[in-house]
Design a protein around this motif. Sequence first.
Motif, PDB file in Angstrom:
ATOM      1  N   TRP A  70       0.834  -1.209   0.000  1.00 49.71           N
ATOM      2  CA  TRP A  70       0.000   0.000   0.000  1.00 49.71           C
ATOM      3  C   TRP A  70       0.867   1.256   0.000  1.00 49.71           C
ATOM      4  O   TRP A  70       0.594   2.201  -0.760  1.00 49.71           O
ATOM      5  N   GLN A  71       1.906   1.255   0.828  1.00 46.97           N
ATOM      6  CA  GLN A  71       2.769   2.428   0.886  1.00 46.97           C
ATOM      7  C   GLN A  71       3.482   2.645  -0.451  1.00 46.97           C
ATOM      8  O   GLN A  71       3.694   3.794  -0.878  1.00 46.97           O
ATOM      9  N   ALA A  72       3.829   1.558  -1.136  1.00 46.25           N
ATOM     10  CA  ALA A  72       4.464   1.683  -2.449  1.00 46.25           C
ATOM     11  C   ALA A  72       3.482   2.274  -3.466  1.00 46.25           C
ATOM     12  O   ALA A  72       3.864   3.089  -4.322  1.00 46.25           O
ATOM     13  N   ILE A  73       2.213   1.879  -3.368  1.00 43.77           N
ATOM     14  CA  ILE A  73       1.181   2.429  -4.254  1.00 43.77           C
ATOM     15  C   ILE A  73       1.032   3.932  -4.019  1.00 43.77           C
ATOM     16  O   ILE A  73       0.952   4.723  -4.965  1.00 43.77           O
ATOM     17  N   GLU A  74       0.999   4.329  -2.744  1.00 44.10           N
ATOM     18  CA  GLU A  74       0.876   5.756  -2.418  1.00 44.10           C
ATOM     19  C   GLU A  74       2.080   6.547  -2.934  1.00 44.10           C
ATOM     20  O   GLU A  74       1.931   7.658  -3.472  1.00 44.10           O
ATOM     21  N   ALA A  78       2.056   9.497  -5.826  1.00 49.03           N
ATOM     22  CA  ALA A  78       2.626  10.832  -5.591  1.00 49.03           C
ATOM     23  C   ALA A  78       3.625  11.186  -6.691  1.00 49.03           C
ATOM     24  O   ALA A  78       3.647  12.322  -7.184  1.00 49.03           O
ATOM     25  N   ALA A  79       4.449  10.219  -7.078  1.00 49.32           N
ATOM     26  CA  ALA A  79       5.432  10.478  -8.143  1.00 49.32           C
ATOM     27  C   ALA A  79       4.731  10.798  -9.454  1.00 49.32           C
ATOM     28  O   ALA A  79       5.167  11.688 -10.206  1.00 49.32           O
ATOM     29  N   GLN A  80       3.641  10.083  -9.750  1.00 54.91           N
ATOM     30  CA  GLN A  80       2.900  10.332 -10.979  1.00 54.91           C
ATOM     31  C   GLN A  80       2.311  11.742 -10.991  1.00 54.91           C
ATOM     32  O   GLN A  80       2.238  12.390 -12.036  1.00 54.91           O
ATOM     33  N   GLU A  84       6.029  15.515  -3.726  1.00 57.31           N
ATOM     34  CA  GLU A  84       7.101  15.019  -2.878  1.00 57.31           C
ATOM     35  C   GLU A  84       6.522  14.196  -1.719  1.00 57.31           C
ATOM     36  O   GLU A  84       5.613  14.652  -1.024  1.00 57.31           O
ATOM     37  N   VAL A  85       7.054  12.996  -1.515  1.00 57.58           N
ATOM     38  CA  VAL A  85       6.672  12.199  -0.356  1.00 57.58           C
ATOM     39  C   VAL A  85       7.549  12.635   0.817  1.00 57.58           C
ATOM     40  O   VAL A  85       8.744  12.347   0.845  1.00 57.58           O
ATOM     41  N   VAL A  86       6.965  13.344   1.755  1.00 55.08           N
ATOM     42  CA  VAL A  86       7.715  13.838   2.910  1.00 55.08           C
ATOM     43  C   VAL A  86       8.033  12.697   3.863  1.00 55.08           C
ATOM     44  O   VAL A  86       9.152  12.562   4.358  1.00 55.08           O
TER      45      VAL A  86
END
Length: 349
Positions: A70-74, A78-80, A84-86
């Motif tokens: 799930w975290q990888a999907i999020e 965000a990258a798409q 920025e993933v803080v």
Amino acid sequence: MALLELALAAGLMQATTTVSPQGLGLQLDVPKEWKPVQRKGTMQLLLPPNLGGGRIEIFSANFKKEPETWQAIEAAMAAQLKREVVRQWQEELLGVPLLLTHTRWTAGEAGQAALSGLLYAWTPRKMLFRLQTSEAGFPDAVVAWRQALSTLRTSDGRLPVAEDPGKPWDPEELQKPATPVPRTRLEPSKTGKRPVELAPVTVEAIVAGRSAQLRIPTGWIAEKSGDFEWRLRHPDLPFPIQVGVYSTLDSPAPERTLLRASSESLAAFARVDRRDEPRPDANKAGALVRQVWRFGQGDAGPLWTLEAVGSKDRLYWLAVARGEGVLSNATQKLIASLLQSMSLEPANP
């Protein structure tokens, strides 16, 4: 004045409305000024301007894989979107993992920020929320949303269980009776006519332009560390307890100060394994004590944190502590003994 403060605090809590996101079997209390808008499969809560004027969306997600997926999907989403993933981390809510992601980006010339969270419960329809607001209003919005989340409960009063990716969903087992969900109470427990017992050691302070005294138990030493802060040390404690002094005359309510401090301490955790929030109670000095303990993992290994406030009339203290490694029972009891005796008193009552 103590009764007046409790009445005002209760009044703040009563200025809420209960919302039930469709199809999730969950309820929570949110401030009345948040405007709920129910759409097909989604509930929106519109935030006021002082919280950035953004929104919170609550909907369901059908997900049955590992939390890391799930975290990888999020992160990929965000990258798409070129955000920025803080930070990504995990907490616990209603006894099950809460998977969180904080992102930020720029829209035009304005900074934006978002917090998303998936309640990782063993159910086909998991609660997913997304808080989005201006970056300037984001910290206050998160504090307010966390306060609302502290009221989250199931509609049938049963505790959920954590998702198990290797265990199929069984509708019959999901309906089995479970332990009732505990409700958070902000009022102190009934203590009868227990006499007030002020701690003997006096530390002189100035709060809201007035003289005050921080009262601490014997064995503790206060070292000044700022205009309104002290480091409290004890021979049997290998680290200090940071204590600040406040008044509702020029500072936020104690509950809000506690929530902000508790939210800020989350940045130190890679994962939160346990959160303890004992029921608010009056200590020996008559101060209403609220506290939040967290235990989990930091970048260097095991980590724990404490934030607590003790309010009495218009005065209150905020105590903050953290440490690496495992917190021993003896150390926790020593800290608890401080919280059970410390108070902030007017110098000339």
